[in-house]
Design a protein around this motif. Sequence first.
Motif: not given
Length: 80
Positions: A6, A9-10, A12-13, A16, A50, A54, A58
């Motif tokens: 997580h 993932g956050y 990469l979010f 982006s 990305a 993500s 997630l």
Amino acid sequence: MKSMRHVIGYFLFVLSFMAWAAIASLPFLNLSIEKSAAITTALIVGGEIAFVISIALLGKEFLGKIKTFLNRFNFFRKEK
């Protein structure tokens, strides 16, 4: 506590969206047209990759939250 999946993932979010902010700043740099085009292309592709990674990290719940947020602005509204 969030798992490492997580956290990545956050990260990469957010990354982006930072790519799009970097694209917006390119006209203020003293670069040639060719360099600006190459950097813009790399940032768009990198940002989209990305974003997809993500979402994969997630999961469906996070994607559902994004869709719910965007539905407030009628992004997914179907025309009759």
